[in-house]
Design a protein around this motif. Structure first.
Motif, short mmCIF file in Angstrom:
data_model
loop_
_atom_site.label_atom_id
_atom_site.label_comp_id
_atom_site.label_asym_id
_atom_site.label_seq_id
_atom_site.Cartn_x
_atom_site.Cartn_y
_atom_site.Cartn_z
N LEU A 49 14.82 29.34 -10.16
CA LEU A 49 16.14 28.86 -9.76
C LEU A 49 17.09 30.04 -9.54
N THR A 50 17.06 31.02 -10.43
CA THR A 50 17.88 32.21 -10.26
C THR A 50 17.52 32.95 -8.97
N ALA A 51 16.21 33.07 -8.71
CA ALA A 51 15.75 33.73 -7.48
C ALA A 51 16.20 32.97 -6.24
N ALA A 52 16.17 31.63 -6.30
CA ALA A 52 16.61 30.82 -5.16
C ALA A 52 18.10 31.03 -4.90
N GLY A 53 18.88 31.17 -5.98
CA GLY A 53 20.30 31.46 -5.82
C GLY A 53 20.54 32.80 -5.15
N LEU A 54 19.74 33.79 -5.50
CA LEU A 54 19.86 35.10 -4.87
C LEU A 54 19.45 35.03 -3.40
N ASP A 55 18.40 34.26 -3.10
CA ASP A 55 17.98 34.08 -1.70
C ASP A 55 19.09 33.45 -0.87
N ARG A 56 19.81 32.52 -1.48
CA ARG A 56 20.91 31.89 -0.75
C ARG A 56 22.03 32.89 -0.47
N GLN A 57 22.31 33.74 -1.43
CA GLN A 57 23.33 34.77 -1.22
C GLN A 57 22.90 35.73 -0.11
N ILE A 58 21.60 36.05 -0.08
CA ILE A 58 21.08 36.93 0.97
C ILE A 58 21.23 36.26 2.34
N ASN A 112 20.30 29.42 6.41
CA ASN A 112 21.22 29.16 5.31
C ASN A 112 21.02 27.76 4.73
N ARG A 113 20.75 26.79 5.61
CA ARG A 113 20.46 25.44 5.10
C ARG A 113 19.17 25.44 4.30
N LEU A 114 18.16 26.19 4.77
CA LEU A 114 16.91 26.29 4.03
C LEU A 114 17.14 26.91 2.65
N ALA A 115 17.99 27.94 2.60
CA ALA A 115 18.28 28.58 1.32
C ALA A 115 18.99 27.61 0.37
N ARG A 116 19.90 26.81 0.92
CA ARG A 116 20.57 25.80 0.08
C ARG A 116 19.57 24.78 -0.44
N ILE A 117 18.69 24.33 0.44
CA ILE A 117 17.66 23.37 0.03
C ILE A 117 16.76 23.99 -1.04
N GLY A 118 16.49 25.29 -0.91
CA GLY A 118 15.68 25.97 -1.92
C GLY A 118 16.33 25.95 -3.29
N VAL A 119 17.64 26.15 -3.34
CA VAL A 119 18.35 26.09 -4.62
C VAL A 119 18.30 24.67 -5.20
N GLU A 120 18.57 23.69 -4.36
CA GLU A 120 18.56 22.30 -4.84
C GLU A 120 17.16 21.88 -5.29
N SER A 121 16.14 22.34 -4.58
CA SER A 121 14.76 22.02 -4.99
C SER A 121 14.43 22.68 -6.32
N ALA A 122 14.86 23.92 -6.50
CA ALA A 122 14.62 24.61 -7.77
C ALA A 122 15.33 23.91 -8.92
N GLN A 123 16.51 23.38 -8.67
CA GLN A 123 17.23 22.63 -9.71
C GLN A 123 16.46 21.38 -10.10
N GLU A 124 15.94 20.67 -9.09
CA GLU A 124 15.15 19.47 -9.38
C GLU A 124 13.85 19.82 -10.10
N GLN A 125 13.27 20.96 -9.75
CA GLN A 125 12.03 21.38 -10.40
C GLN A 125 12.28 21.71 -11.88
N VAL A 126 13.43 22.32 -12.16
CA VAL A 126 13.80 22.59 -13.55
C VAL A 126 13.95 21.28 -14.31
N ARG A 127 14.61 20.31 -13.68
CA ARG A 127 14.81 19.01 -14.34
C ARG A 127 13.47 18.31 -14.57
N LYS A 128 12.59 18.39 -13.60
CA LYS A 128 11.26 17.79 -13.73
C LYS A 128 10.48 18.43 -14.89
N THR A 129 10.46 19.75 -14.91
CA THR A 129 9.73 20.46 -15.97
C THR A 129 10.35 20.17 -17.33
N ARG A 130 11.66 20.08 -17.37
CA ARG A 130 12.35 19.80 -18.64
C ARG A 130 11.91 18.44 -19.21
N MET A 131 11.82 17.43 -18.33
CA MET A 131 11.38 16.12 -18.78
C MET A 131 9.93 16.14 -19.24
#
Length: 434
Positions: A49-58, A112-131
């Motif tokens: 998720l942190t890496a996806a955030g950096l990709d979006r900034q890039i 840029n839209r792909l990078a945003r989707i990457g962040v949102e996907s990483a957030q959902e993946q964190v939530r999935k793994t957490r459950m």
């Protein structure tokens, strides 16, 4: 002798260290928090998720002008230019260039839209793994709790059999019972001891499994503080999977493939860019001779230092690439179609999974009720049989059967209550509410 003494001291220190292990008392909520803090999978997803955030900034930087600097040093042999000689020793050039994309066929916006989707996907993946981590922790926690309840039940069963053994032993001494009855109880005691040892071994394995999930030493004594015998009727059950992270990830996958199509389509669209720059060069020396009016020859040397600014507008138009860009778009569209098919298929499967979870929870509570009734009946049956045996109104076989039924009913009750707790967690997971 010294070797034996050292070994003895080492064994004593090891034993002292083992007994000095601090007991860990845990509620289910504390168990969950420790598992979340330790789990490597969750930490990996948080890193992603942190890496996806950096990709979006890039990706955002592609909208902005890019500033580059250059510095060139050159030294070469003299150049003969007829009446002059140019010296290129120690020539330098320093410059700055600024480039601003004006139009890239939508590629930058899609990226840029792909990078945003990457962040949102990483957030959902964190939530999935957490459950998933919470579900695994609950499973380990309640399994250990159930095994310990069975150990307690078998201890009570052993006490019943010990009391019965003493009673029959006294009757044998008083010639009111046969030796055969005492042997039957002895065999039953051996069977209970075997079941008890199996339960203790299982308890130790379950404890180590829980310790591993929590990231603590496997020898740590763990005390689970919740009670498994607390099932309440399920209420407000819902089969909706709208909140499930897996569903959100599938939608994000479709959205990402749509942007990928746009990026590939930009490959055969023109691009426009603006460039600005400034260059400063120097140490270019020119040597030659000048003939004056009187015919005399005067040598001269000139050192050139100067700078220049420039502006450039560039337009790149793809004309003919043998259809490669068009084929890339077709491939991207096929991948988009596959993503939509994955969404359709997995949505149906997750719906079935949610329906099954609701059914399991409903059936599980019915099993709990049945097990509770069976336990109450077995308790009463054992009490009556014990009284009748004490008064000589039933045989030893009847009493042993009643004790066996009591043990089985208690075991069924523990299993039903434990499974119901696990079903509760699984229902919350498959509906995205955990």
């Amino acid at each position: 002798m010294n070797k034996i003494l050292m070994i003895s001291l080492w064994a004593l220190v090891s034993a002292t260290g083992a007994t000095a292990q601090t007991e860990l008392r845990l509620t289910r909520e504390e168990c969950r928090q420790m598992a979340l803090a330790h789990d490597e999978r969750l930490r990996q997803e948080q890193n992603r998720l942190t890496a996806a955030g950096l990709d979006r900034q890039i990706a955002r930087t592609k909208y902005l002008p890019q500033l580059d600097g250059s510095l060139i040093g050159l030294s070469s042999t003299d150049m003969d230019m007829g009446e002059m000689t140019m010296q290129m020793r120690g020539v330098y050039d320093a410059g700055l260039s600024l480039q601003q994309p004006l139009y890239a066929g939508g590629q930058i916006m899609a990226a840029n839209r792909l990078a945003r989707i990457g962040v949102e996907s990483a957030q959902e993946q964190v939530r999935k793994t957490r459950m998933e981590v919470i579900a695994d922790a609950d499973n380990s926690y309640f399994t250990l709790l159930a095994v310990r309840e069975k150990v307690k039940m078998l201890q009570a069963y052993r006490q019943q059999m010990e009391a019965l053994y003493r009673q029959v032993e006294a009757n044998v001494t008083a010639e009111m019972a046969t030796q055969n009855e005492l042997l039957r109880i002895t065999a039953k005691r051996s069977e209970i001891d075997y079941q008890f040892q199996k339960a203790v071994n299982g308890e130790n394995l379950c404890r180590m499994s829980l310790c591993q999930a929590l990231g603590i030493d496997l020898q740590t004594p763990v005390v689970v503080c919740d009670s498994v015998l607390t099932a309440t009727p399920p209420e407000g059950l819902d089969e909706s999977i709208d909140a499930r992270p897996e569903l959100a990830l599938l939608f994000k996958q479709v959205e990402a493939k749509q942007q990928q199509v746009k990026m590939e389509r930009a490959g055969y669209l023109p691009t426009v860019g603006l460039g600005l720059g400034y260059s400063y060069y120097g140490n270019i020396k020119t040597k030659g001779q000048v003939v004056l009016e009187d015919g005399s020859v005067v040598p001269f040397t000139k050192t050139t230092k100067d700078g220049m600014a420039f502006a450039m507008l560039s337009v790149n138009i793809p004309l003919w690439h043998w259809g490669a860009n068009l084929k890339k778009v077709k491939v991207a569209k096929l991948e988009l179609d596959n993503a939509r098919l994955d969404l359709q298929r997995n949505t149906q499967l997750m719906g079935i999974e949610a329906r099954q979870a609701v059914q399991n929870l409903t059936d599980g509570y019915r099993m709990v009720q049945t097990a509770r009734d069976g336990r109450s009946q077995a308790d009463e049956n054992l009490r009556v049989m014990q009284q009748q045996y004490d008064h000589g109104l039933c045989t030893l076989t009847d009493l042993l059967d009643a004790q066996t039924q009591w043990q089985q009913a208690r075991s069924n009750h523990i299993e039903a209550e434990t499974q119901y707790k696990i079903y509760e967690t699984e229902y919350l997971r498959v509906t995205g509410r955990l």
